[in-house]
Each structure stands twice: as structure tokens, then as C-alpha cells.
Design a protein around this motif. Structure first.
Motif, short mmCIF file in Angstrom:
data_model
loop_
_atom_site.label_atom_id
_atom_site.label_comp_id
_atom_site.label_asym_id
_atom_site.label_seq_id
_atom_site.Cartn_x
_atom_site.Cartn_y
_atom_site.Cartn_z
N SER A 66 -5.00 -7.17 5.20
CA SER A 66 -4.13 -6.20 4.97
C SER A 66 -3.91 -5.34 6.62
O SER A 66 -2.65 -5.79 7.63
CB SER A 66 -3.58 -5.47 4.27
OG SER A 66 -3.57 -6.20 2.68
N ARG A 120 0.27 -0.08 4.93
CA ARG A 120 1.57 -0.70 4.59
C ARG A 120 2.70 0.29 5.20
O ARG A 120 4.05 -0.50 5.26
CB ARG A 120 1.55 0.08 3.35
CG ARG A 120 2.86 0.21 2.31
CD ARG A 120 2.83 0.42 1.08
NE ARG A 120 1.86 -0.70 0.05
CZ ARG A 120 2.26 -1.42 -0.91
NH1 ARG A 120 3.25 -2.20 -0.76
NH2 ARG A 120 1.53 -2.34 -1.43
N PHE A 169 4.11 -4.77 6.83
CA PHE A 169 2.98 -5.48 6.04
C PHE A 169 2.91 -6.45 4.90
O PHE A 169 3.99 -6.94 4.90
CB PHE A 169 3.22 -3.93 4.61
CG PHE A 169 1.92 -4.21 4.12
CD1 PHE A 169 1.00 -3.92 4.09
CD2 PHE A 169 1.99 -4.39 2.59
CE1 PHE A 169 0.12 -3.65 2.57
CE2 PHE A 169 1.33 -4.39 1.44
CZ PHE A 169 0.66 -3.76 1.58
N SER A 175 -1.22 -6.80 9.40
CA SER A 175 -0.15 -5.52 9.99
C SER A 175 -0.24 -5.71 10.68
O SER A 175 1.01 -5.30 11.62
CB SER A 175 -0.63 -4.52 8.90
OG SER A 175 -0.47 -4.60 7.52
#
Length: 266
Positions: free
Chosen positions: A25, A156, A35, A29
Motif C-alpha cells: 500500500s 491511507r 490509497f 500510494s
């Protein structure tokens, strides 16, 4: 130009860590600046062109997945890497424990005792926990001199993603090992000599002190911008706290200048 930069043509960054800590991730990202809705077991190798990196050096980012790769493949990737990022989740104590119980010993075993692989500790998922993980991480940094720094981030929220890869690149292009002995926690002799020479040059009035004006002249010469007044006071406050003879008449002495550099590398 820095000698390391002139010799280094590219930088290879490897991300390792326990499953589900967010290694993939973080990479996705960074690339997409958002995200990902779906995260594969492992990201393909990413190459960032030189013209979009802070140091103007091509940078390769490599993901590791225990699900898709063998231990031998992991060893090969470590040996090919210039810096390893050990990713943990700030809300997962087990992933923190594995830094010292698994990952750092494995890297040692792979590269050998005579070589030192620079390591960054990366605390992902900071959006899930208000408290910092640094209380658990600082003892690790003190115990293992190859750990250059720790960065807390969130794939995120895109928090500190660019900074993470900048610090990884910096650990390769501007290593601290030639300047600072982490085991002894002191500057090396050639560094002390260089700092003494710099101090002498910057001490324009030859009073044995670097006053704010002289510190800012040095800062402007190196970085084309002065330090903010509060930043100057913060530096001197740290020196006063840790080195009784580091300041005098509101200026930095030579021991104070050395402490400033040591603090930046510890």
C-alpha cells in the motif's frame, strides 16, 4: 557535489516486514497519490525517474511478499538493495517485536558481519492510532547502529509517504557512517577536523563563537536560506541541555557545534 552522489548512479530501496503491515500500500500510494481500492499481494518493481526525485538519481522501489517469494529470493533482494525499509504497523505489537527478533538478525546474517546495510524503520497505519510508536522504537535505534531513522506514516492518509522514500534515498547518498560512530556515539576524527575548519572559517570576528549572524551566513551559503529565529533558539537550547560548555554569550562554541552534528546523526 557529494562524492557518494557522484559515484552512485541509482538507488535501490527494498521494503520488508510482516504480512498485512502495508508494504504494498505504501508503494502504490506513492505512485498513484491515493490509497488503492484493491491491494495485490506484491507490487511490481517501481522505477522513479531521476528528474522527479529530490537527489536527481533514479530510484528503484522493490516490494517483498512472503506469499509469493522464497527465503532465497528475499536474500537475493537484500543483497541487491542499497537500503532496506522494515515496515511495521503502529497498531500491531507483534510486527514491532519482529523487527529485532526476525528482520534485523536476518539482514545481518544475509549481508555478513563485515558489511552494514542502512535500515529505516517505517511505522505504517498511523491513522489507526493516536499514540506514537517511538517509545518502542527508540531502544531499537539505540541498539542497532545500522538503523538510520524511523518514519511514522499512513498509506491511507498519504502522510509522510514522500518523506519515507526521501529518507531512504538520503541514507544511501548521504550516509552517516563516514562521519559518526554509532557504537561509540561520537564523531569520527576526520569529521571533527572538518568541523573545526568550518568553525574557524565561519567565525568571522574570531571570538571563538558562532553567533546567530554567523550561523545564518553558513546556512545561507549551504542551503540558500537562513534559519528561522525559533529554529536557531531550538538548536541552542538542545546544546545547552546536553553540553555545559556548548554555548557562551548566546553563541555556539566549537564543542557545541560538534554536539549539533552528533545529535543530527544519532
Amino acid at each position: 557535489m557529494d562524492a557518494t552522489m557522484s559515484m552512485r548512479r541509482d538507488v535501490r530501496i527494498l521494503l520488508v516486514g510482516e504480512p498485512q503491515v502495508g508494504k504494498t500500500s505504501l508503494i502504490l500510494s506513492l505512485v498513484s497519490e491515493e490509497f488503492p481500492d484493491e491491494v495485490p499481494p506484491r507490487a511490481e518493481e517501481i522505477t522513479i525517474p531521476a528528474d522527479v526525485t529530490p537527489e536527481k538519481v533514479p530510484t528503484h522501489i522493490v516490494d517483498y511478499s512472503a506469499q509469493e517469494q522464497t527465503t532465497d529470493q528475499l536474500k537475493d533482494e537484500i543483497l541487491r538493495a542499497n537500503v532496506v525499509c522494515i515496515v511495521y504497523a503502529v497498531d500491531n505489537d507483534y510486527s514491532v517485536q519482529m523487527i529485532t527478533q526476525k528482520w534485523l538478525p536476518f539482514i545481518h546474517e544475509t549481508v555478513g558481519e563485515d558489511l552494514r546495510m542502512p535500515v529505516l524503520l517505517v511505522g505504517n497505519k498511523s491513522d489507526l492510532q493516536e499514540e506514537s510508536s517511538m517509545e518502542s522504537i527508540i531502544p531499537v535505534m539505540n541498539q542497532f547502529p545500522e538503523v538510520e531513522t524511523c518514519v511514522e506514516c499512513s498509506a491511507r492518509n498519504l502522510k509522510n509517504i514522500s518523506e519515507l522514500f526521501y529518507y531512504a534515498q538520503k541514507a544511501v547518498l548521504h550516509p552517516t557512517a563516514p562521519l559518526y560512530c554509532a557504537e561509540e556515539k561520537e564523531l569520527k576524527v576526520p569529521c571533527v577536523k572538518a568541523l573545526t575548519r568550518i568553525f574557524t572559517i565561519c567565525d568571522a570576528d574570531n571570538d571563538g563563537l558562532l553567533k546567530d549572524r554567523e550561523l545564518n551566513e553558513f546556512q545561507k551559503r549551504c542551503f540558500n536560506a537562513p534559519l528561522a529565529p525559533q529554529a536557531l533558539e531550538d538548536v541552542k537550547a538542545v546544546v545547552r541541555k546536553n553540553c555545559p560548555d556548548g554555548t557562551r554569550d548566546n553563541g555556539l562554541t566549537l564543542p557545541g557545534q560538534g554536539l549539533t552534528v552528533a545529535c543530527c546523526n544519532s
